[in-house]
Design a protein around this motif. Structure first.
Motif, PDB file in Angstrom:
ATOM      1  N   THR A 136       0.810  -1.225   0.000  1.00  0.00           N
ATOM      2  CA  THR A 136       0.000   0.000   0.000  1.00  0.00           C
ATOM      3  C   THR A 136       0.841   1.273   0.000  1.00  0.00           C
ATOM      4  O   THR A 136       0.316   2.352   0.274  1.00  0.00           O
ATOM      5  CB  THR A 136      -0.930   0.013   1.227  1.00  0.00           C
ATOM      6  N   VAL A 137       2.143   1.173  -0.275  1.00  0.00           N
ATOM      7  CA  VAL A 137       3.014   2.339  -0.158  1.00  0.00           C
ATOM      8  C   VAL A 137       2.658   3.425  -1.168  1.00  0.00           C
ATOM      9  O   VAL A 137       2.888   4.616  -0.917  1.00  0.00           O
ATOM     10  CB  VAL A 137       4.493   1.907  -0.321  1.00  0.00           C
ATOM     11  N   THR A 138       2.089   3.060  -2.294  1.00  0.00           N
ATOM     12  CA  THR A 138       1.757   4.058  -3.309  1.00  0.00           C
ATOM     13  C   THR A 138       0.422   4.745  -3.036  1.00  0.00           C
ATOM     14  O   THR A 138       0.085   5.716  -3.713  1.00  0.00           O
ATOM     15  CB  THR A 138       1.706   3.417  -4.704  1.00  0.00           C
ATOM     16  N   LEU A 139      -0.347   4.259  -2.081  1.00  0.00           N
ATOM     17  CA  LEU A 139      -1.644   4.843  -1.766  1.00  0.00           C
ATOM     18  C   LEU A 139      -1.467   5.924  -0.713  1.00  0.00           C
ATOM     19  O   LEU A 139      -0.794   5.717   0.303  1.00  0.00           O
ATOM     20  CB  LEU A 139      -2.609   3.764  -1.258  1.00  0.00           C
ATOM     21  N   ARG A 140      -2.101   7.058  -0.937  1.00  0.00           N
ATOM     22  CA  ARG A 140      -1.938   8.182  -0.014  1.00  0.00           C
ATOM     23  C   ARG A 140      -2.592   7.886   1.333  1.00  0.00           C
ATOM     24  O   ARG A 140      -2.085   8.267   2.379  1.00  0.00           O
ATOM     25  CB  ARG A 140      -2.544   9.451  -0.621  1.00  0.00           C
ATOM     26  N   ARG A 141      -3.737   7.219   1.323  1.00  0.00           N
ATOM     27  CA  ARG A 141      -4.424   6.851   2.576  1.00  0.00           C
ATOM     28  C   ARG A 141      -4.678   5.347   2.557  1.00  0.00           C
ATOM     29  O   ARG A 141      -5.803   4.893   2.390  1.00  0.00           O
ATOM     30  CB  ARG A 141      -5.730   7.622   2.720  1.00  0.00           C
ATOM     31  N   GLY A 142      -3.596   4.606   2.733  1.00  0.00           N
ATOM     32  CA  GLY A 142      -3.706   3.158   2.655  1.00  0.00           C
ATOM     33  C   GLY A 142      -3.822   2.470   3.994  1.00  0.00           C
ATOM     34  O   GLY A 142      -3.682   1.248   4.070  1.00  0.00           O
ATOM     35  N   GLY A 143      -4.072   3.238   5.070  1.00  0.00           N
ATOM     36  CA  GLY A 143      -4.128   2.640   6.395  1.00  0.00           C
ATOM     37  C   GLY A 143      -5.237   1.617   6.552  1.00  0.00           C
ATOM     38  O   GLY A 143      -5.037   0.554   7.144  1.00  0.00           O
ATOM     39  N   VAL A 144      -6.415   1.923   6.017  1.00  0.00           N
ATOM     40  CA  VAL A 144      -7.545   0.995   6.139  1.00  0.00           C
ATOM     41  C   VAL A 144      -7.288  -0.267   5.328  1.00  0.00           C
ATOM     42  O   VAL A 144      -7.493  -1.386   5.806  1.00  0.00           O
ATOM     43  CB  VAL A 144      -8.850   1.678   5.676  1.00  0.00           C
ATOM     44  N   LEU A 145      -6.805  -0.086   4.095  1.00  0.00           N
ATOM     45  CA  LEU A 145      -6.500  -1.249   3.265  1.00  0.00           C
ATOM     46  C   LEU A 145      -5.391  -2.080   3.879  1.00  0.00           C
ATOM     47  O   LEU A 145      -5.425  -3.321   3.828  1.00  0.00           O
ATOM     48  CB  LEU A 145      -6.096  -0.780   1.867  1.00  0.00           C
ATOM     49  N   LEU A 146      -4.404  -1.423   4.483  1.00  0.00           N
ATOM     50  CA  LEU A 146      -3.320  -2.148   5.144  1.00  0.00           C
ATOM     51  C   LEU A 146      -3.858  -3.034   6.263  1.00  0.00           C
ATOM     52  O   LEU A 146      -3.454  -4.190   6.406  1.00  0.00           O
ATOM     53  CB  LEU A 146      -2.299  -1.148   5.696  1.00  0.00           C
ATOM     54  N   SER A 147      -4.785  -2.498   7.053  1.00  0.00           N
ATOM     55  CA  SER A 147      -5.374  -3.293   8.138  1.00  0.00           C
ATOM     56  C   SER A 147      -6.143  -4.484   7.589  1.00  0.00           C
ATOM     57  O   SER A 147      -6.070  -5.598   8.139  1.00  0.00           O
ATOM     58  CB  SER A 147      -6.306  -2.409   8.979  1.00  0.00           C
ATOM     59  N   ILE A 148      -6.866  -4.274   6.485  1.00  0.00           N
ATOM     60  CA  ILE A 148      -7.624  -5.368   5.878  1.00  0.00           C
ATOM     61  C   ILE A 148      -6.686  -6.463   5.381  1.00  0.00           C
ATOM     62  O   ILE A 148      -6.992  -7.654   5.476  1.00  0.00           O
ATOM     63  CB  ILE A 148      -8.502  -4.828   4.734  1.00  0.00           C
ATOM     64  N   LEU A 149      -5.525  -6.075   4.876  1.00  0.00           N
ATOM     65  CA  LEU A 149      -4.568  -7.055   4.374  1.00  0.00           C
ATOM     66  C   LEU A 149      -3.832  -7.772   5.498  1.00  0.00           C
ATOM     67  O   LEU A 149      -3.573  -8.975   5.413  1.00  0.00           O
ATOM     68  CB  LEU A 149      -3.541  -6.362   3.458  1.00  0.00           C
ATOM     69  N   VAL A 150      -3.493  -7.045   6.546  1.00  0.00           N
ATOM     70  CA  VAL A 150      -2.608  -7.590   7.577  1.00  0.00           C
ATOM     71  C   VAL A 150      -3.351  -8.464   8.575  1.00  0.00           C
ATOM     72  O   VAL A 150      -2.844  -9.524   8.990  1.00  0.00           O
ATOM     73  CB  VAL A 150      -1.877  -6.441   8.302  1.00  0.00           C
ATOM     74  N   ILE A 151      -4.548  -8.054   8.992  1.00  0.00           N
ATOM     75  CA  ILE A 151      -5.239  -8.782  10.063  1.00  0.00           C
ATOM     76  C   ILE A 151      -5.472 -10.254   9.717  1.00  0.00           C
ATOM     77  O   ILE A 151      -5.209 -11.129  10.552  1.00  0.00           O
ATOM     78  CB  ILE A 151      -6.556  -8.061  10.419  1.00  0.00           C
ATOM     79  N   PRO A 152      -5.944 -10.600   8.499  1.00  0.00           N
ATOM     80  CA  PRO A 152      -6.081 -12.045   8.213  1.00  0.00           C
ATOM     81  C   PRO A 152      -4.755 -12.794   8.265  1.00  0.00           C
ATOM     82  O   PRO A 152      -4.714 -13.950   8.717  1.00  0.00           O
ATOM     83  CB  PRO A 152      -6.674 -12.058   6.796  1.00  0.00           C
TER      84      PRO A 152
END
Length: 219
Positions: free
Chosen positions: A149-165
């Motif tokens: 998600t480094v290229t996304l300006r606000r990727g915090g929510v997507l990062l959580s969706i990817l990491v938690i599983p």
């Protein structure tokens, strides 16, 4: 390597409050659960290890979106790539600094916060040990999501969706080991060894996967 570690550690402590914000968030999560469960101390003791692990997982996610984002914005990431630096080593050093700035304070705070959920001394020691072993895995797994998600300006929510599983196996074996140390119904050693194996696998897979994502982002 030393200079990069010190720089990342200082940034991790300063930017956004670093360790203090993580510990305060950890405290907030742990203190909210007793109000939801009620005054049943036995119930709190049964779910205490899970509460602490969930709090540690959520607190670890707080600063992960900035792990590579600032380097991407100021051009440091491009310099790493053009200079031919081994990105796997860069990722590993940045993860180590991030864990020392945010994960290690959570481990240190765990014995004190365990009192909020009525854990016994044996359970407190078990939870602290499992967090010490498991939180590096959470950071390394989170580095993969941060790289994607480094290229996304606000990727915090997507990062959580990817990491938690991806972090669920670490959570399961960490809670299982801490619970087994108290209940003595299930063996303590088996889930602890699985937790160690997950952390070791994260040390191998995490830097390579995150480095690949960063190279793709640079392209």
């Amino acid at each position: 390597m030393k200079s990069l570690f010190l720089k990342e550690f200082q940034l991790g402590v300063r930017v956004g409050g670093g360790a203090l914000i993580g510990v305060l968030f950890f405290l907030a999560v742990v203190t909210v659960f007793p109000f939801g469960v009620g005054p049943d101390l036995k119930m709190l003791a049964r779910i205490g290890a899970a509460v602490l692990w969930i709090g540690a997982l959520l607190a670890t996610l707080l600063g992960l979106d900035r792990l590579f984002q600032t380097d991407r914005e100021d051009g440091t990431l491009d310099l790493y790539l053009m200079a031919g630096r081994p990105m796997e080593l860069v990722v590993l050093i940045k993860c180590a600094a991030h864990w020392c700035a945010t994960g290690l304070p959570l481990v240190v705070a765990a014995p004190v916060l365990s009192l909020f959920v009525n854990l016994e001394p044996v359970a407190i020691g078990a939870v602290t040990l499992t967090l010490l072993i498991g939180t590096p895995a959470l950071t390394l797994i989170g580095a993969i999501g941060a790289g994607v998600t480094v290229t996304l300006r606000r990727g915090g929510v997507l990062l959580s969706i990817l990491v938690i599983p991806l972090a669920i196996p670490t959570l399961i074996f960490g809670v299982s080991a801490a619970t087994a140390a108290v209940s003595q119904v299930a063996p303590f050693k088996a889930p602890l060894l699985f937790l160690c194996a997950i952390t070791l696998m994260s040390f191998v897979i995490g830097p390579f996967a995150a480095a690949t994502a960063l190279r793709n982002a640079g392209d």
